[in-house]
Design a protein around this motif. Structure first.
Motif, mmCIF file in Angstrom:
data_model
loop_
_atom_site.group_PDB
_atom_site.id
_atom_site.type_symbol
_atom_site.label_atom_id
_atom_site.label_comp_id
_atom_site.label_asym_id
_atom_site.label_seq_id
_atom_site.Cartn_x
_atom_site.Cartn_y
_atom_site.Cartn_z
ATOM 1 N N ASP A 266 0.849 -1.198 0.000
ATOM 2 C CA ASP A 266 0.000 0.000 0.000
ATOM 3 C C ASP A 266 0.880 1.241 0.000
ATOM 4 O O ASP A 266 2.020 1.209 0.460
ATOM 5 N N GLN A 267 0.301 2.355 -0.499
ATOM 6 C CA GLN A 267 0.977 3.642 -0.454
ATOM 7 C C GLN A 267 0.324 4.514 0.618
ATOM 8 O O GLN A 267 -0.907 4.486 0.781
ATOM 9 N N PHE A 268 1.150 5.294 1.311
ATOM 10 C CA PHE A 268 0.687 6.078 2.455
ATOM 11 C C PHE A 268 1.111 7.525 2.316
ATOM 12 O O PHE A 268 2.154 7.830 1.747
ATOM 13 N N GLU A 269 0.287 8.405 2.880
ATOM 14 C CA GLU A 269 0.675 9.804 3.000
ATOM 15 C C GLU A 269 0.254 10.313 4.377
ATOM 16 O O GLU A 269 -0.418 9.583 5.133
ATOM 17 N N ALA A 270 0.646 11.538 4.690
ATOM 18 C CA ALA A 270 0.366 12.099 6.011
ATOM 19 C C ALA A 270 -1.124 11.987 6.316
ATOM 20 O O ALA A 270 -1.972 12.314 5.486
ATOM 21 N N GLY A 271 -1.450 11.521 7.521
ATOM 22 C CA GLY A 271 -2.839 11.376 7.927
ATOM 23 C C GLY A 271 -3.400 9.985 7.749
ATOM 24 O O GLY A 271 -4.510 9.711 8.201
ATOM 25 N N ASP A 272 -2.644 9.093 7.105
ATOM 26 C CA ASP A 272 -3.094 7.710 6.938
ATOM 27 C C ASP A 272 -2.680 6.873 8.153
ATOM 28 O O ASP A 272 -1.647 7.134 8.774
ATOM 29 N N ALA A 273 -3.499 5.869 8.450
ATOM 30 C CA ALA A 273 -3.129 4.872 9.450
ATOM 31 C C ALA A 273 -2.696 3.605 8.718
ATOM 32 O O ALA A 273 -3.156 3.318 7.609
ATOM 33 N N GLY A 274 -1.805 2.846 9.353
ATOM 34 C CA GLY A 274 -1.352 1.574 8.797
ATOM 35 C C GLY A 274 -1.342 0.518 9.880
ATOM 36 O O GLY A 274 -1.424 0.833 11.076
ATOM 37 N N TYR A 275 -1.267 -0.738 9.453
ATOM 38 C CA TYR A 275 -1.314 -1.837 10.415
ATOM 39 C C TYR A 275 -0.475 -3.000 9.910
ATOM 40 O O TYR A 275 -0.473 -3.293 8.704
ATOM 41 N N VAL A 276 0.206 -3.652 10.848
ATOM 42 C CA VAL A 276 0.962 -4.869 10.533
ATOM 43 C C VAL A 276 0.658 -5.903 11.609
ATOM 44 O O VAL A 276 0.917 -5.670 12.786
ATOM 45 N N PRO A 277 0.100 -7.056 11.233
ATOM 46 C CA PRO A 277 -0.187 -8.085 12.238
ATOM 47 C C PRO A 277 1.099 -8.608 12.878
ATOM 48 O O PRO A 277 2.147 -8.637 12.231
ATOM 49 N N MET A 278 0.990 -9.036 14.114
ATOM 50 C CA MET A 278 2.124 -9.618 14.834
ATOM 51 C C MET A 278 2.791 -10.699 13.999
ATOM 52 O O MET A 278 2.130 -11.572 13.448
#
Ligand code: MN
Ligand code: MN
Length: 346
Positions: A266-278
């Motif tokens: 995915d691509q991200f910019e300021a204000g985005d949330a991201g997640y990575v599972p354990m």
């Protein structure tokens, strides 16, 4: 074989906010952001004097990072001890699950902070608020409990206030004086950005706060990483925790590897949330022209990471040559120690 995977990005700041007097909030639980099973997050803003009312959370601890501005918090512990703290940009707070607390903007200007909760099912909208509690208790009970007249109880809010606009706290108050000691850590406050960062030659810095430095934060840890344009936070994973991200500035690409042939980019910019599972492998690359800044929260008090370079460096060259089908001289050029961040490739 590849099966469809949920996105590990949620455009948090593009969500329609919940607004109230003196404040606004945008939240992402597992309902809005299906990938974020283990951690929820909120972006909240308070005007000077704006208050997030006294409340508690039954099913999550609250870890926060102040992006800009200043605020004051109050918190009560089950042993009866109470704390009033002030926070500035770059500071972190931690409130254990179930402890009653409030937050108020001190001005000048808005206070913006990110709240991270160690439960994906959490919703900031569904918490236990003092006004809601009192409004749903028989007035005679409230009068008896607080020593108020029936008239006075009748003037209490009729439902949950959530946000309340009040005067800006007095600068000569004890709370304001506490701000003069802003360099000091308190039980609930850790000045994360005042920390000397780990600096990687590849163009990255990392600041981390764990229960070791911030003893009250037993169930959560956090970090801020910055990457120069083109730099790569190398492939790594966290054996002990899920990772919830808030992109503070810049532009990024994140790849998350989920095993069995599945990976999501995915691509991200300021204000985005991201997640990575354990345990899921991942990288973050700065794909913009400015410095990338990412706030990260973990649902463990301890920070653990295994970086690809560190892993490879811990294996004999013949293992790497055989496993990766490389000539021995090429395998011998693989990293010999942890790099953390890799520089932009020309
Ligand atoms: Mn809260
Ligand atoms: Mn990570």
């Amino acid at each position: 074989m590849s099966t469809p995977q949920p996105s590990f990005r949620y455009r948090l700041e593009q969500k329609e906010p919940r607004r109230g007097p003196g404040g606004l909030t945008r939240g992402a639980s597992v309902r809005e952001f299906p990938a974020s099973i283990g951690i929820a997050g909120v972006s909240m803003r308070l005007a000077p004097g704006g208050m997030r009312e006294l409340h508690w959370h039954a099913n999550a601890a609250e870890w926060a990072y102040v992006v800009s501005g200043s605020c004051r918090t109050t918190i009560i512990h089950p042993d009866g001890s109470a704390y009033v703290d002030t926070f500035d940009a770059g500071d972190v707070w931690y409130f254990p699950r179930g402890y009653g607390h409030s937050i108020q903007g001190l001005g000048p200007g808005e206070c913006h902070f990110i709240l991270i909760f160690d439960n994906g099912d959490f919703s900031e909208d569904h918490t236990f608020s003092i006004t809601d509690f009192l409004a749903h208790t028989p007035p005679s009970i409230v009068a008896q409990n607080l020593g108020l007249s029936a008239d006075e109880v009748g003037r209490l809010p009729k439902g949950e206030a959530y946000f309340v606009q009040g005067p800006v706290p007095n600068e000569r108050s004890p709370d304001a004086r506490a701000r003069l000691h802003a360099e000091l850590m308190t039980k609930h406050r850790y000045p994360l950005m005042a920390q000397q960062p780990r600096r990687a030659p590849g163009g990255g810095t990392q600041r981390v706060v764990t229960v070791d430095d911030f003893p009250i934060s037993t169930t959560m840890a956090g970090s801020v990483i910055e990457l120069q344009p083109g730099a790569l936070r190398e492939l790594h994973w966290h054996p002990n925790a899920d990772e919830w991200q808030y992109y503070l500035k810049g532009q990024a690409e994140m790849g998350v590897f989920l095993a069995e042939g599945n990976a999501v980019i995915d691509q991200f910019e300021a204000g985005d949330a991201g997640y990575v599972p354990m345990g899921a492998g991942h990288y973050i690359k700065n794909i913009g022209t400015d410095v990338l800044g990412v706030l990260i929260g973990f649902n463990s008090g301890h920070y653990q990471a295994i970086d690809l370079s560190e892993w490879l460096a811990g294996n004999p060259v013949d293992v790497l040559a055989t496993n990766l089908d490389l000539p021995r001289d090429v395998a011998d050029r693989l990293p010999k120690s942890t790099i953390f961040a890799a520089p932009a490739k020309m």
